[in-house]
Scaffold this motif. Structure first.
Motif, PDB file in Angstrom:
ATOM      1  N   GLN A   1     -32.795  28.723  -5.024  1.00  0.00           N
ATOM      2  CA  GLN A   1     -33.062  27.485  -4.628  1.00  0.00           C
ATOM      3  C   GLN A   1     -33.121  27.128  -3.446  1.00  0.00           C
ATOM      4  O   GLN A   1     -33.869  26.677  -2.656  1.00  0.00           O
ATOM      5  CB  GLN A   1     -32.079  26.732  -5.604  1.00  0.00           C
ATOM      6  CG  GLN A   1     -32.303  25.023  -5.292  1.00  0.00           C
ATOM      7  CD  GLN A   1     -33.756  24.744  -5.986  1.00  0.00           C
ATOM      8  OE1 GLN A   1     -33.863  25.046  -7.095  1.00  0.00           O
ATOM      9  NE2 GLN A   1     -34.595  24.176  -5.331  1.00  0.00           N
TER      10      GLN A   1
ATOM     11  N   LEU B   1     -39.640  32.512  -9.213  1.00  0.00           N
ATOM     12  CA  LEU B   1     -40.180  32.235  -8.046  1.00  0.00           C
ATOM     13  C   LEU B   1     -41.874  32.252  -8.209  1.00  0.00           C
ATOM     14  O   LEU B   1     -42.535  31.796  -7.328  1.00  0.00           O
ATOM     15  CB  LEU B   1     -39.892  33.131  -6.699  1.00  0.00           C
ATOM     16  CG  LEU B   1     -38.420  33.056  -6.443  1.00  0.00           C
ATOM     17  CD1 LEU B   1     -38.073  34.165  -5.480  1.00  0.00           C
ATOM     18  CD2 LEU B   1     -38.091  31.566  -6.016  1.00  0.00           C
TER      19      LEU B   1
ATOM     20  N   LEU C   1     -35.946  28.637  -1.926  1.00  0.00           N
ATOM     21  CA  LEU C   1     -37.362  27.717  -1.912  1.00  0.00           C
ATOM     22  C   LEU C   1     -37.414  26.390  -1.026  1.00  0.00           C
ATOM     23  O   LEU C   1     -38.259  25.833  -0.598  1.00  0.00           O
ATOM     24  CB  LEU C   1     -37.425  27.256  -3.604  1.00  0.00           C
ATOM     25  CG  LEU C   1     -37.712  28.333  -4.374  1.00  0.00           C
ATOM     26  CD1 LEU C   1     -37.730  28.021  -5.588  1.00  0.00           C
ATOM     27  CD2 LEU C   1     -39.266  28.726  -4.118  1.00  0.00           C
ATOM     28  N   ASP C   2     -36.164  25.876  -0.982  1.00  0.00           N
ATOM     29  CA  ASP C   2     -36.035  24.484  -0.295  1.00  0.00           C
ATOM     30  C   ASP C   2     -36.290  24.778   1.183  1.00  0.00           C
ATOM     31  O   ASP C   2     -36.653  23.919   1.865  1.00  0.00           O
ATOM     32  CB  ASP C   2     -34.609  23.916  -0.475  1.00  0.00           C
ATOM     33  CG  ASP C   2     -34.338  23.520  -2.044  1.00  0.00           C
ATOM     34  OD1 ASP C   2     -35.227  23.058  -2.433  1.00  0.00           O
ATOM     35  OD2 ASP C   2     -33.124  23.464  -2.228  1.00  0.00           O
TER      36      ASP C   2
END
Length: 95
Positions: A80, A45, A83-84
């Motif tokens: 993921q 990250l 983050l998305d």
């Protein structure tokens, strides 16, 4: 097999699974981990491990799992998803 490998076939291709690699036609392909420890999650990250630790106590950041009293892991898929879900505009990016 007695050497710890498993053999399988699918669609005419032959696979040999051994440890953390899947070999097809003699070529080894690394298998990505399903979960990582906080230090690796922080690296993925671009954060410090301490930031992730602080966020865990504040109920922020990506979802994590406590697999034993002293062990926390992050599913790579949860990293993921987190983050998305970030809004680029809130962080000075995007249009």
């Amino acid at each position: 097999m007695t050497d710890g490998t498993k053999r399988a076939s699918a669609g005419g291709a032959r696979f040999v699974m051994s440890g953390e690699k899947i070999m097809t036609t003699g070529e080894a392909v690394p298998v990505p981990p399903l979960a990582v420890k906080p230090r690796e999650a922080a690296r993925i990250l671009g954060l410090s491990p301490q930031t992730l630790a602080n966020w865990r106590t504040l109920g922020r950041g990506p979802r994590y799992r406590r697999v034993s009293p002293g062990t926390v892991v992050y599913a790579v898929s949860d990293l993921q998803k987190w983050l998305d879900g970030l809004d680029d505009r809130a962080h000075g990016g995007g249009a």
